[in-house]
Design a protein around this motif. Sequence first.
Motif, PDB file in Angstrom:
ATOM      1  N   PHE A  22       0.807  -1.213   0.000  1.00 21.24           N
ATOM      2  CA  PHE A  22       0.000   0.000   0.000  1.00 21.24           C
ATOM      3  C   PHE A  22       0.848   1.274   0.000  1.00 21.24           C
ATOM      4  CE2 PHE A  22      -3.149  -3.034   1.483  1.00 21.24           C
ATOM      5  CZ  PHE A  22      -4.284  -2.623   0.812  1.00 21.24           C
ATOM      6  N   LEU A  29      -1.170   1.344   8.899  1.00 24.11           N
ATOM      7  CA  LEU A  29      -2.173   0.313   8.630  1.00 24.11           C
ATOM      8  C   LEU A  29      -2.886  -0.093   9.918  1.00 24.11           C
ATOM      9  CD1 LEU A  29      -0.545  -2.091   6.015  1.00 24.11           C
ATOM     10  CD2 LEU A  29      -2.117  -0.204   5.625  1.00 24.11           C
ATOM     11  N   GLN A  32      -5.385   2.442  10.729  1.00 27.24           N
ATOM     12  CA  GLN A  32      -6.569   2.309   9.880  1.00 27.24           C
ATOM     13  C   GLN A  32      -7.495   1.193  10.377  1.00 27.24           C
ATOM     14  OE1 GLN A  32      -4.520   2.033   6.020  1.00 27.24           O
ATOM     15  NE2 GLN A  32      -5.657   3.878   5.437  1.00 27.24           N
ATOM     16  N   ILE A  33      -6.921   0.133  10.937  1.00 25.27           N
ATOM     17  CA  ILE A  33      -7.742  -0.937  11.512  1.00 25.27           C
ATOM     18  C   ILE A  33      -8.553  -0.399  12.681  1.00 25.27           C
ATOM     19  CG2 ILE A  33      -7.662  -3.069  12.876  1.00 25.27           C
ATOM     20  CD1 ILE A  33      -5.369  -3.984  11.108  1.00 25.27           C
ATOM     21  N   LEU A  38      -9.404  -0.172   7.417  1.00 19.19           N
ATOM     22  CA  LEU A  38      -8.726  -1.310   6.805  1.00 19.19           C
ATOM     23  C   LEU A  38      -9.475  -2.580   7.168  1.00 19.19           C
ATOM     24  CD1 LEU A  38      -5.115  -1.905   6.167  1.00 19.19           C
ATOM     25  CD2 LEU A  38      -6.315  -3.704   7.390  1.00 19.19           C
ATOM     26  N   VAL A  57      -7.513  -7.167   0.881  1.00 16.13           N
ATOM     27  CA  VAL A  57      -7.371  -6.183   1.950  1.00 16.13           C
ATOM     28  C   VAL A  57      -7.730  -4.828   1.365  1.00 16.13           C
ATOM     29  CG1 VAL A  57      -5.808  -5.101   3.597  1.00 16.13           C
ATOM     30  CG2 VAL A  57      -5.566  -7.534   3.065  1.00 16.13           C
ATOM     31  N   ARG A  58      -8.713  -4.166   1.972  1.00 18.60           N
ATOM     32  CA  ARG A  58      -9.144  -2.828   1.551  1.00 18.60           C
ATOM     33  C   ARG A  58      -8.706  -1.817   2.595  1.00 18.60           C
ATOM     34  NH1 ARG A  58     -11.839  -2.513  -2.811  1.00 18.60           N
ATOM     35  NH2 ARG A  58     -12.929  -4.291  -3.652  1.00 18.60           N
ATOM     36  N   ALA A  59      -8.092  -0.743   2.117  1.00 17.82           N
ATOM     37  CA  ALA A  59      -7.666   0.357   2.988  1.00 17.82           C
ATOM     38  C   ALA A  59      -8.144   1.642   2.335  1.00 17.82           C
ATOM     39  CB  ALA A  59      -6.153   0.368   3.168  1.00 17.82           C
TER      40      ALA A  59
END
Length: 82
Positions: A22, A29, A32-33, A38, A57-59
Amino acid sequence: MHFDLDERGDWIVDFHELAVKFGSSPGYLQHQIKLGILKGFLEAGSGENAGRSRITVRAGESAWQGISDNTGFLVSETMLPE
């Protein structure tokens, strides 16, 4: 890239390797979770793809998708269009 299984049989993704995909940092990351941005999805292959898994995996607006064999080795990958 290689995925390992934990004691429950779930795949473990290395955040350092994923962050490279990414163009980001592992810390970002993980942030973002926490924000719910994410998200990861795992699908088992069937038919001619039996024994393989598709990891998405979408971020935010970006998404990475990889196909791994039954030993956890990545056999193909792509960044999905926004």
